[in-house]
Design a protein around this motif. Structure first.
Motif, mmCIF file in Angstrom:
data_model
loop_
_atom_site.group_PDB
_atom_site.id
_atom_site.type_symbol
_atom_site.label_atom_id
_atom_site.label_comp_id
_atom_site.label_asym_id
_atom_site.label_seq_id
_atom_site.Cartn_x
_atom_site.Cartn_y
_atom_site.Cartn_z
ATOM 1 N N GLY A 109 0.804 -1.209 0.000
ATOM 2 C CA GLY A 109 0.000 0.000 0.000
ATOM 3 C C GLY A 109 0.837 1.259 0.000
ATOM 4 O O GLY A 109 2.043 1.227 -0.297
ATOM 5 N N ILE A 110 0.178 2.366 0.325
ATOM 6 C CA ILE A 110 0.821 3.673 0.319
ATOM 7 C C ILE A 110 0.695 4.285 1.709
ATOM 8 O O ILE A 110 -0.397 4.339 2.283
ATOM 9 N N THR A 143 5.256 9.034 -4.807
ATOM 10 C CA THR A 143 6.437 8.713 -4.005
ATOM 11 C C THR A 143 7.631 9.613 -4.307
ATOM 12 O O THR A 143 8.640 9.545 -3.610
ATOM 13 N N ASN A 144 7.530 10.450 -5.338
ATOM 14 C CA ASN A 144 8.560 11.465 -5.569
ATOM 15 C C ASN A 144 8.477 12.591 -4.553
ATOM 16 O O ASN A 144 9.418 13.378 -4.397
ATOM 17 N N ARG A 145 7.350 12.683 -3.865
ATOM 18 C CA ARG A 145 7.152 13.755 -2.889
ATOM 19 C C ARG A 145 7.666 13.333 -1.519
ATOM 20 O O ARG A 145 7.790 12.143 -1.223
ATOM 21 N N VAL A 179 10.379 -0.695 1.150
ATOM 22 C CA VAL A 179 9.841 0.660 1.171
ATOM 23 C C VAL A 179 10.416 1.439 -0.004
ATOM 24 O O VAL A 179 11.632 1.459 -0.214
ATOM 25 N N GLU A 180 9.526 2.074 -0.779
ATOM 26 C CA GLU A 180 9.936 2.795 -1.989
ATOM 27 C C GLU A 180 9.629 4.283 -1.827
ATOM 28 O O GLU A 180 8.488 4.669 -1.615
ATOM 29 N N TYR A 181 10.657 5.111 -1.910
ATOM 30 C CA TYR A 181 10.459 6.558 -1.860
ATOM 31 C C TYR A 181 11.711 7.245 -2.388
ATOM 32 O O TYR A 181 12.787 6.650 -2.449
ATOM 33 N N LEU A 182 11.570 8.519 -2.760
ATOM 34 C CA LEU A 182 12.698 9.277 -3.291
ATOM 35 C C LEU A 182 13.062 10.478 -2.433
ATOM 36 O O LEU A 182 14.213 10.876 -2.384
ATOM 37 N N ASN A 191 13.754 -2.548 14.311
ATOM 38 C CA ASN A 191 13.253 -3.873 14.659
ATOM 39 C C ASN A 191 13.608 -4.927 13.608
ATOM 40 O O ASN A 191 13.017 -6.023 13.590
ATOM 41 N N ASN A 192 14.572 -4.578 12.744
ATOM 42 C CA ASN A 192 15.051 -5.496 11.702
ATOM 43 C C ASN A 192 13.910 -5.975 10.802
ATOM 44 O O ASN A 192 13.868 -7.150 10.423
ATOM 45 N N LEU A 193 12.996 -5.056 10.478
ATOM 46 C CA LEU A 193 11.860 -5.398 9.622
ATOM 47 C C LEU A 193 11.958 -4.716 8.255
ATOM 48 O O LEU A 193 11.027 -4.802 7.460
ATOM 49 N N LEU A 194 13.056 -4.047 7.999
ATOM 50 C CA LEU A 194 13.233 -3.334 6.744
ATOM 51 C C LEU A 194 14.153 -4.141 5.835
ATOM 52 O O LEU A 194 15.282 -4.488 6.215
ATOM 53 N N SER A 195 13.683 -4.458 4.643
ATOM 54 C CA SER A 195 14.493 -5.236 3.715
ATOM 55 C C SER A 195 15.689 -4.425 3.222
ATOM 56 O O SER A 195 15.650 -3.189 3.176
ATOM 57 N N ASP A 196 16.717 -5.100 2.841
ATOM 58 C CA ASP A 196 17.912 -4.429 2.324
ATOM 59 C C ASP A 196 17.604 -3.764 0.990
ATOM 60 O O ASP A 196 16.809 -4.271 0.217
#
Length: 235
Positions: free
Chosen positions: A139-140, A192-194, A210-213, A230-235
């Motif tokens: 989602g967003i 996501t550019n914002r 997570v995708e963002y610029l 919490n080590n929940l963010l992918s590399d």
């Protein structure tokens, strides 16, 4: 290409896309001030819709309002409601002999771009403060909170809905978004550019991509930092 609405009498009226939300608010206020049953019905929309605009949703689903060219691309697309379900159609099938009230989804020769239910907080998986994220699929997340894309079959479709929502109420957003869409920039990329807007997806291992610029601040930054801590963010 014209933009505007079909009103409840199925008459087309040219209206600036970015003025539609304010127009819907005026329409609803007028109707609910003189019809108690409509007032009660609108109260249910207000109570259950906080991420998107209850006035527009009420006009779309209860009053039969249709929006021509809601994404400002100059195409003949139209947003309608049928059986309390919204449809963005690739082309406008309506003319003097075929009105929105006659619309038959299964008999229509126009393609459906996206379709989705009423935008209640429950239907869209809305979480205002990023709490209870166990059911996230994709989602967003932005300064308003998190919206899951399960109800509209994909994050790209969700991005279109969020763009329409902001374009209906802001000339600045309308001008910016319409320009970018006409230059083939994808809706999700526009968002996501914002700053303070990210695309998020749960991976099979339980971690999140997570995708963002742009830079994120406030509660969205805190949320991303929490995932990382919490080590929940992918590399």
């Amino acid at each position: 290409m014209k933009c505007g609405i079909y009103n409840s009498d199925f008459v087309f009226q040219e209206v600036n896309t970015y003025d539609i939300k304010s127009l819907c608010k005026s329409i609803v206020n007028k109707i609910t001030s003189r019809d108690y049953q409509m007032k009660l019905l609108f109260y249910e929309y207000q109570k259950n819709i906080t991420r998107f605009d209850p006035y527009f949703e009420f006009c779309l689903h209860e009053l039969g309002l249709c929006v021509l060219d809601p994404l400002g691309t100059g195409r003949d697309q139209i947003l309608i409601s049928h059986n309390k379900h919204a449809y963005l159609l690739q082309s406008n099938p309506f003319n003097n002999n075929y009105k929105p009230k006659d619309f038959d989804l299964f008999d229509s020769k126009t393609d459906i771009i996206i379709d989705y239910p009423t935008l209640t907080d429950i239907n869209i998986g809305y979480r205002k403060d990023f709490q209870d994220m166990s059911n996230i699929t994709e989602g967003i997340a932005d300064s308003y909170g998190y919206v899951d894309s399960f109800f509209v079959r994909g994050i790209d479709n969700l991005a279109k809905i969020e763009l329409i929502d902001e374009m209906l109420g802001s000339k600045n957003y309308y001008d910016e978004d319409a320009y970018l869409l006409r230059h083939n920039i994808k809706p999700l990329e526009i968002l996501t550019n914002r700053s303070n807007c990210v695309g998020i997806k749960r991976n099979p291992d339980g971690k999140f991509s997570v995708e963002y610029l742009s830079e994120n601040t406030g509660k969205l930054k805190e949320f991303i930092d929490s995932l990382s801590n919490n080590n929940l963010l992918s590399d």
